[in-house]
Scaffold this motif. Sequence first.
Motif, mmCIF file in Angstrom:
data_model
loop_
_atom_site.group_PDB
_atom_site.id
_atom_site.type_symbol
_atom_site.label_atom_id
_atom_site.label_comp_id
_atom_site.label_asym_id
_atom_site.label_seq_id
_atom_site.Cartn_x
_atom_site.Cartn_y
_atom_site.Cartn_z
ATOM 1 N N TYR A 60 0.918 -1.048 -0.105
ATOM 2 C CA TYR A 60 0.130 0.034 -0.073
ATOM 3 C C TYR A 60 0.753 1.036 -0.096
ATOM 4 O O TYR A 60 0.425 2.385 -0.285
ATOM 5 N N LEU A 61 2.142 1.147 0.441
ATOM 6 C CA LEU A 61 3.034 2.280 0.423
ATOM 7 C C LEU A 61 3.726 2.325 -0.956
ATOM 8 O O LEU A 61 4.399 3.599 -0.858
ATOM 9 N N PRO A 199 -3.476 3.886 4.203
ATOM 10 C CA PRO A 199 -4.169 4.061 2.991
ATOM 11 C C PRO A 199 -5.642 3.545 3.110
ATOM 12 O O PRO A 199 -5.835 2.746 3.839
ATOM 13 N N ILE A 200 -6.826 4.596 2.454
ATOM 14 C CA ILE A 200 -7.906 4.246 2.833
ATOM 15 C C ILE A 200 -8.329 2.907 1.850
ATOM 16 O O ILE A 200 -9.511 2.142 2.270
ATOM 17 N N GLU A 201 -7.550 2.450 1.091
ATOM 18 C CA GLU A 201 -7.722 1.215 0.340
ATOM 19 C C GLU A 201 -7.833 0.069 1.398
ATOM 20 O O GLU A 201 -8.284 -1.199 1.105
ATOM 21 N N GLN A 202 -7.301 0.096 2.597
ATOM 22 C CA GLN A 202 -7.341 -0.755 3.657
ATOM 23 C C GLN A 202 -8.772 -0.991 4.135
ATOM 24 O O GLN A 202 -8.965 -1.935 4.910
ATOM 25 N N LEU A 203 -9.554 0.125 4.070
ATOM 26 C CA LEU A 203 -10.961 0.044 4.490
ATOM 27 C C LEU A 203 -12.074 -0.754 3.785
ATOM 28 O O LEU A 203 -11.530 -1.058 2.499
ATOM 29 N N VAL A 210 -17.121 6.658 2.015
ATOM 30 C CA VAL A 210 -17.425 7.648 3.146
ATOM 31 C C VAL A 210 -15.967 8.565 2.810
ATOM 32 O O VAL A 210 -16.247 9.810 3.034
ATOM 33 N N ALA A 211 -14.975 8.014 2.888
ATOM 34 C CA ALA A 211 -13.708 8.878 2.856
ATOM 35 C C ALA A 211 -13.621 9.712 1.465
ATOM 36 O O ALA A 211 -13.150 10.790 1.561
ATOM 37 N N TRP A 212 -13.833 9.052 0.507
ATOM 38 C CA TRP A 212 -13.887 9.886 -0.771
ATOM 39 C C TRP A 212 -14.852 10.893 -0.632
ATOM 40 O O TRP A 212 -14.697 12.134 -1.423
ATOM 41 N N LEU A 216 -11.358 16.469 3.810
ATOM 42 C CA LEU A 216 -10.053 16.315 4.257
ATOM 43 C C LEU A 216 -9.262 15.187 3.449
ATOM 44 O O LEU A 216 -8.064 15.483 3.012
ATOM 45 N N TRP A 217 -9.898 14.054 3.118
ATOM 46 C CA TRP A 217 -9.360 13.107 2.348
ATOM 47 C C TRP A 217 -8.982 13.769 0.854
ATOM 48 O O TRP A 217 -7.666 13.428 0.461
#
Length: 264
Positions: A60-61, A199-203, A210-212, A216-217
């Motif tokens: 993810y990094l 990383p929000i991909e882990q959600l 919701v993050a998108w 702030l995202w």
Amino acid sequence: MHTLARAFSAPAFRELGYWLFRYRRTWRGSIVISIGNPLLFLTALGLGLGTLVDREDSAYLHGHSYLTFILPGILIAGVMQTAFLEASGPVMQSAMSRGSYRAAASTPLEPAGILYGHLMYWILRATQNAVLFTCVSMLFGTVDPARAPLLVLVAVLVAIAFAAPAAAWAVTVTRPSQINAMFRFVVLPLYMFSGTFFPIEQLPVPLQWVAWATPLWHGVDLGRTVALGAATPYGVLVHLGYLSVMVVIGLYVARRTYRRKLYV
């Protein structure tokens, strides 16, 4: 153009002068905090948590160290938090019966001039914090000097995008508890869905949506991709568009609420 001219008019600069006069009593402490915060994060994350994360070599990094990944997000999130605090409590207090806004409104200063003067002060504070944070990060090699100016510009845009709506709302607030509730239940939870620390991909996919949707995202992702050299034209346009809409709507509503509050 007319609005821009009013934003940088002489009355607005007089209001800015008032806030700079007040700031001369506290600038030393704010600079210490602006330098101390990145040093603490660099130490804690670089020597602590970051070491553990880097051992796993997370995909993810995208080949970056955890510290390099997280610092742009911390800068953007910190600027957002400072912008909200600067544009909420002080605005509420200034709009009270004995506040500085009331005194300024009794002079030839119009509410728009009061708003824009205070806004320029928020921009200067955000620029100061972003520059100092970025300079410390560059000394430790976690931010590319060639991309640092762009990261600062993103941080300032995020600050305005949050300060304008916050001021539009705070000028109507009458109790500090309302600001505390907003900070506790709205501002702080934004960190959870901003991708600041991971990383929000882990959600799960629903939480990614919701993050998108959170402002702030967009600021964090724009700042991070700019800092890491991974920005794409489409992504930049989407993020800039979202944040610019926040600025425009925030200033439009603020002009109305300031006028309604200060012209009684």
